[in-house]
Scaffold this active site. Sequence first.
Site, PDB file in Angstrom:
ATOM      1  N   ARG A  18      38.098  -1.831  40.655  1.00 43.20           N
ATOM      2  CA  ARG A  18      38.371  -2.385  41.988  1.00 43.20           C
ATOM      3  C   ARG A  18      37.843  -3.816  42.161  1.00 43.20           C
ATOM      4  O   ARG A  18      38.150  -4.484  43.135  1.00 43.20           O
ATOM      5  CB  ARG A  18      37.768  -1.447  43.059  1.00 43.20           C
ATOM      6  CG  ARG A  18      38.542  -0.148  43.214  1.00 43.20           C
ATOM      7  CD  ARG A  18      37.741   0.924  43.939  1.00 43.20           C
ATOM      8  NE  ARG A  18      36.782   1.589  43.057  1.00 43.20           N
ATOM      9  CZ  ARG A  18      35.999   2.599  43.418  1.00 43.20           C
ATOM     10  NH1 ARG A  18      36.050   3.052  44.645  1.00 43.20           N
ATOM     11  NH2 ARG A  18      35.156   3.151  42.557  1.00 43.20           N
ATOM     12  N   LYS A  25      31.503  -4.556  35.803  1.00 46.10           N
ATOM     13  CA  LYS A  25      30.991  -4.628  37.186  1.00 46.10           C
ATOM     14  C   LYS A  25      29.475  -4.809  37.235  1.00 46.10           C
ATOM     15  O   LYS A  25      28.963  -5.612  38.019  1.00 46.10           O
ATOM     16  CB  LYS A  25      31.398  -3.368  37.950  1.00 46.10           C
ATOM     17  CG  LYS A  25      30.875  -3.327  39.376  1.00 46.10           C
ATOM     18  CD  LYS A  25      31.522  -2.271  40.226  1.00 46.10           C
ATOM     19  CE  LYS A  25      31.116  -0.871  39.865  1.00 46.10           C
ATOM     20  NZ  LYS A  25      31.674   0.120  40.815  1.00 46.10           N
ATOM     21  N   GLY A  89      34.860   9.671  33.932  1.00 48.05           N
ATOM     22  CA  GLY A  89      34.217  10.035  35.190  1.00 48.05           C
ATOM     23  C   GLY A  89      32.705  10.094  35.076  1.00 48.05           C
ATOM     24  O   GLY A  89      32.142  10.184  33.974  1.00 48.05           O
ATOM     25  N   ASP A 114      25.853   0.576  40.175  1.00 48.13           N
ATOM     26  CA  ASP A 114      26.507  -0.195  41.239  1.00 48.13           C
ATOM     27  C   ASP A 114      25.882   0.083  42.616  1.00 48.13           C
ATOM     28  O   ASP A 114      26.465  -0.244  43.641  1.00 48.13           O
ATOM     29  CB  ASP A 114      28.021   0.040  41.244  1.00 48.13           C
ATOM     30  CG  ASP A 114      28.398   1.459  41.616  1.00 48.13           C
ATOM     31  OD1 ASP A 114      27.515   2.345  41.627  1.00 48.13           O
ATOM     32  OD2 ASP A 114      29.596   1.693  41.883  1.00 48.13           O
ATOM     33  N   ASN A 181      27.152  10.609  50.137  1.00 48.01           N
ATOM     34  CA  ASN A 181      26.404  10.643  48.875  1.00 48.01           C
ATOM     35  C   ASN A 181      26.100   9.204  48.453  1.00 48.01           C
ATOM     36  O   ASN A 181      27.002   8.367  48.372  1.00 48.01           O
ATOM     37  CB  ASN A 181      27.278  11.346  47.832  1.00 48.01           C
ATOM     38  CG  ASN A 181      26.720  11.232  46.428  1.00 48.01           C
ATOM     39  OD1 ASN A 181      25.523  11.074  46.244  1.00 48.01           O
ATOM     40  ND2 ASN A 181      27.608  11.315  45.448  1.00 48.01           N
ATOM     41  N   TYR A 372      25.304 -46.256  36.078  1.00 44.21           N
ATOM     42  CA  TYR A 372      25.361 -45.149  35.131  1.00 44.21           C
ATOM     43  C   TYR A 372      24.302 -45.387  34.057  1.00 44.21           C
ATOM     44  O   TYR A 372      24.318 -46.418  33.362  1.00 44.21           O
ATOM     45  CB  TYR A 372      26.758 -45.028  34.483  1.00 44.21           C
ATOM     46  CG  TYR A 372      26.728 -44.054  33.326  1.00 44.21           C
ATOM     47  CD1 TYR A 372      26.525 -42.699  33.557  1.00 44.21           C
ATOM     48  CD2 TYR A 372      26.834 -44.494  32.011  1.00 44.21           C
ATOM     49  CE1 TYR A 372      26.430 -41.799  32.508  1.00 44.21           C
ATOM     50  CE2 TYR A 372      26.738 -43.607  30.952  1.00 44.21           C
ATOM     51  CZ  TYR A 372      26.537 -42.267  31.207  1.00 44.21           C
ATOM     52  OH  TYR A 372      26.429 -41.384  30.173  1.00 44.21           O
ATOM     53  N   ASN A 392      26.803 -46.260  26.683  1.00 45.88           N
ATOM     54  CA  ASN A 392      26.143 -45.452  25.644  1.00 45.88           C
ATOM     55  C   ASN A 392      27.112 -44.829  24.652  1.00 45.88           C
ATOM     56  O   ASN A 392      26.707 -44.378  23.590  1.00 45.88           O
ATOM     57  CB  ASN A 392      25.283 -44.349  26.279  1.00 45.88           C
ATOM     58  CG  ASN A 392      26.088 -43.383  27.115  1.00 45.88           C
ATOM     59  OD1 ASN A 392      27.119 -43.750  27.673  1.00 45.88           O
ATOM     60  ND2 ASN A 392      25.629 -42.161  27.201  1.00 45.88           N
ATOM     61  N   ALA A 429      23.006 -61.396  36.711  1.00 51.06           N
ATOM     62  CA  ALA A 429      24.087 -60.545  37.220  1.00 51.06           C
ATOM     63  C   ALA A 429      25.374 -60.794  36.447  1.00 51.06           C
ATOM     64  O   ALA A 429      25.654 -61.911  36.029  1.00 51.06           O
ATOM     65  CB  ALA A 429      24.302 -60.834  38.699  1.00 51.06           C
ATOM     66  N   ARG A 446      27.700 -64.462  30.561  1.00 53.10           N
ATOM     67  CA  ARG A 446      28.944 -64.344  31.315  1.00 53.10           C
ATOM     68  C   ARG A 446      29.715 -65.658  31.190  1.00 53.10           C
ATOM     69  O   ARG A 446      29.144 -66.685  30.823  1.00 53.10           O
ATOM     70  CB  ARG A 446      28.663 -64.005  32.773  1.00 53.10           C
ATOM     71  CG  ARG A 446      27.870 -65.049  33.498  1.00 53.10           C
ATOM     72  CD  ARG A 446      27.435 -64.572  34.884  1.00 53.10           C
ATOM     73  NE  ARG A 446      26.776 -65.635  35.589  1.00 53.10           N
ATOM     74  CZ  ARG A 446      25.765 -65.463  36.447  1.00 53.10           C
ATOM     75  NH1 ARG A 446      25.293 -64.266  36.685  1.00 53.10           N
ATOM     76  NH2 ARG A 446      25.238 -66.488  37.059  1.00 53.10           N
TER      77      ARG A 446
HETATM   78  C1  UD1 Z   1      30.382   7.545  43.436  1.00 52.20           C
HETATM   79  C2  UD1 Z   1      30.272   9.017  43.858  1.00 52.20           C
HETATM   80  C3  UD1 Z   1      30.395   9.075  45.372  1.00 52.20           C
HETATM   81  C4  UD1 Z   1      29.313   8.225  46.015  1.00 52.20           C
HETATM   82  C5  UD1 Z   1      29.351   6.812  45.507  1.00 52.20           C
HETATM   83  C6  UD1 Z   1      28.114   6.069  45.963  1.00 52.20           C
HETATM   84  C7  UD1 Z   1      31.291  10.228  41.993  1.00 52.20           C
HETATM   85  C8  UD1 Z   1      32.439  11.044  41.557  1.00 52.20           C
HETATM   86  N1  UD1 Z   1      31.360   9.778  43.239  1.00 52.20           N
HETATM   87  O1  UD1 Z   1      31.666   7.081  43.804  1.00 52.20           O
HETATM   88  O2  UD1 Z   1      30.266  10.424  45.810  1.00 52.20           O
HETATM   89  O3  UD1 Z   1      29.482   8.261  47.432  1.00 52.20           O
HETATM   90  O4  UD1 Z   1      29.342   6.790  44.054  1.00 52.20           O
HETATM   91  O5  UD1 Z   1      28.165   4.716  45.621  1.00 52.20           O
HETATM   92  O6  UD1 Z   1      30.356  10.047  41.248  1.00 52.20           O
HETATM   93  N2  UD1 Z   1      30.594   5.541  35.696  1.00 52.20           N
HETATM   94  C9  UD1 Z   1      30.409   5.754  34.348  1.00 52.20           C
HETATM   95  N3  UD1 Z   1      31.419   6.344  33.653  1.00 52.20           N
HETATM   96  C10 UD1 Z   1      32.575   6.762  34.227  1.00 52.20           C
HETATM   97  C11 UD1 Z   1      32.729   6.532  35.599  1.00 52.20           C
HETATM   98  C12 UD1 Z   1      31.724   5.926  36.325  1.00 52.20           C
HETATM   99  O7  UD1 Z   1      29.374   5.402  33.794  1.00 52.20           O
HETATM  100  O8  UD1 Z   1      33.420   7.305  33.515  1.00 52.20           O
HETATM  101  C13 UD1 Z   1      29.510   4.882  36.444  1.00 52.20           C
HETATM  102  C14 UD1 Z   1      29.950   3.563  37.045  1.00 52.20           C
HETATM  103  O9  UD1 Z   1      29.702   2.500  36.148  1.00 52.20           O
HETATM  104  C15 UD1 Z   1      29.107   3.477  38.330  1.00 52.20           C
HETATM  105  C16 UD1 Z   1      28.830   4.924  38.683  1.00 52.20           C
HETATM  106  O10 UD1 Z   1      29.135   5.688  37.541  1.00 52.20           O
HETATM  107  O11 UD1 Z   1      27.886   2.805  38.094  1.00 52.20           O
HETATM  108  C17 UD1 Z   1      29.676   5.409  39.864  1.00 52.20           C
HETATM  109  O12 UD1 Z   1      31.040   5.251  39.555  1.00 52.20           O
HETATM  110  P1  UD1 Z   1      32.079   4.667  40.609  1.00 52.20           P
HETATM  111  O13 UD1 Z   1      33.417   4.680  39.975  1.00 52.20           O
HETATM  112  O14 UD1 Z   1      31.596   3.428  41.198  1.00 52.20           O
HETATM  113  O15 UD1 Z   1      32.047   5.836  41.714  1.00 52.20           O
HETATM  114  P2  UD1 Z   1      32.285   5.696  43.267  1.00 52.20           P
HETATM  115  O16 UD1 Z   1      33.735   5.757  43.547  1.00 52.20           O
HETATM  116  O17 UD1 Z   1      31.533   4.576  43.822  1.00 52.20           O
HETATM  117 MG    MG Z   2      30.621   3.020  42.956  1.00 51.52          MG
END
Ligand code: UD1
Ligand code: MG
Length: 466
Positions: A18, A25, A89, A114, A181, A372, A392, A429, A446
């Site tokens: 995003r 990120k 995920g 993040d 969360n 300069y 220079n 000058a 000059r």
């Molecule tokens: C996530 C939470 C959400 C919470 C929010 C808070 C999940 C499913 N959802 O959503 O409930 O409200 O954070 O900010 O976790 N990452 C990996 N590997 C992956 C995917 C993600 O390491 O395959 C890491 C990302 O780099 C990031 C973190 O996990 O640092 C969260 O991932 P992100 O995609 O930002 O989740 P959100 O949509 O923010």
């Molecule tokens: Mg996030």
Amino acid sequence: MKNSKIGCVILAAGKGTRMKSETPKVLFNICGQPMIGYLLETISKIKEISKVYIVVGYKAEEVKSKILEIVDSKLKDKIIFVYQEDQKGSGDALLKVKKHIDPSIAYLIVLSADVPLVSENTIKMLIMSHLKEKTDCSVLTTTLDNPVGYGRIVRDVSNRFVDIIEEVDANESQKKIKEVNTGIYIFTLPILWSALVKVKPNNKKKEYYLTDVVKFISSKSAISTLDSQEVKGINTRKDLLEVTELVRRKIIERFLLNGVNIYLPDTVYIDIHTKISEDTEIFSGCVICNSEIGRNCKIGPYSYLDNTKVADDTQILYSYIIDTQIGNNCKIGPFSRIINNTKIHNNVIIGNFVEITRSIINDYVKIRHHSYIGDTEIEEKVNVGAGSITCNYDGIKKNKTYIGKNTFVGSNVNLVAPIKVGKNVMIAAGSTVTKDIPDNAFVIARVKESIKPQHRIIKKLFNLNM
Ligand code: UD1
Ligand code: MG
């Protein structure tokens, strides 16, 4: 070894789709430090954490080397990098840690890279609450007026924490829930692992959600923090801007408390590496990064300073200064450009539209306008007249100029380098000087002026009958 240690996982494998960028990120800059640096700094203060597992994936090597560059050696010793090749995920990312986990670890804090501003106190509060409640999973939550984008905390009629539903999978009534969360958790091992393998990608995004793990852990609690700002997650550039703004304001407030005046502070950006001493005033529109400014200076309005050291009582107006050292009681600008390891000593005046690069300017030198100066050393008390330059560059390489003490360089002089000008010299000058000049010499180079009264061209031009 007693099985009661606390480990910490930082999830940092995601690309950050995003953000719409090729940059991972977690490496986006917030006031002079990559996003993940804030979390690492906080963790390094929590001595109870014995190991830090950082899950990397997208541009893993780049992320890894940046982390190793910014952490201190104590934290470095605790870090173990874990690879998640495919970003399936947050649940999948955490599961990748399992085979690396130290057997002495009983509790695992999970942080999202993040969510960079979570404080040491909040993490400690979560640990203490988890140990006190003796649950297997504690989720840090907060309440937001606008919860869009976050996973919602679902509670039953008795207000017991039951589930986390991601925004995309939530129904209309779940979307109205304001408790969210934060992406910060603590789990008891090994219960986490047996629950995590049960997580399936049965959701709209087809991802393994870490949040689904709570479905398979019965002993759990959701613990709320009142400070929703410190748990702000960054998913878009708008989020990044909001978090940067929080950090920027904190930095400005710290300077105000430490005796630095900052006028129109909403227009001033100072990064976390910059140090400024008491009684200095920063005027509107300044950007100051990685710099050190002494006492009683006046900087700005509208000046850009990067990697620059300024001593005391110096004034810098509307100027652009990079990789430079400036001494005491100097007056710089308006509109000076000083770059590339230039060293300016004390009581120096550098004026408007003067560019200086790779040079040493000694005490009481004046270069007031339109000059300069490149690859040059200027000794004490030299005056450089308006429009004078050091030539220079010969098209192939940069050559050096030296100007001795007390020398007076008249206006519009070209010093063709390499060249050595002695002390107590006066250069007329408009001279173009190509040869070395000995001490105490007068130089004029000059075309000889010729004035011809009542010249025929003048007569014709002005129709004069003389
Ligand atoms: C996530 C939470 C959400 C919470 C929010 C808070 C999940 C499913 N959802 O959503 O409930 O409200 O954070 O900010 O976790 N990452 C990996 N590997 C992956 C995917 C993600 O390491 O395959 C890491 C990302 O780099 C990031 C973190 O996990 O640092 C969260 O991932 P992100 O995609 O930002 O989740 P959100 O949509 O923010
Ligand atoms: Mg996030």
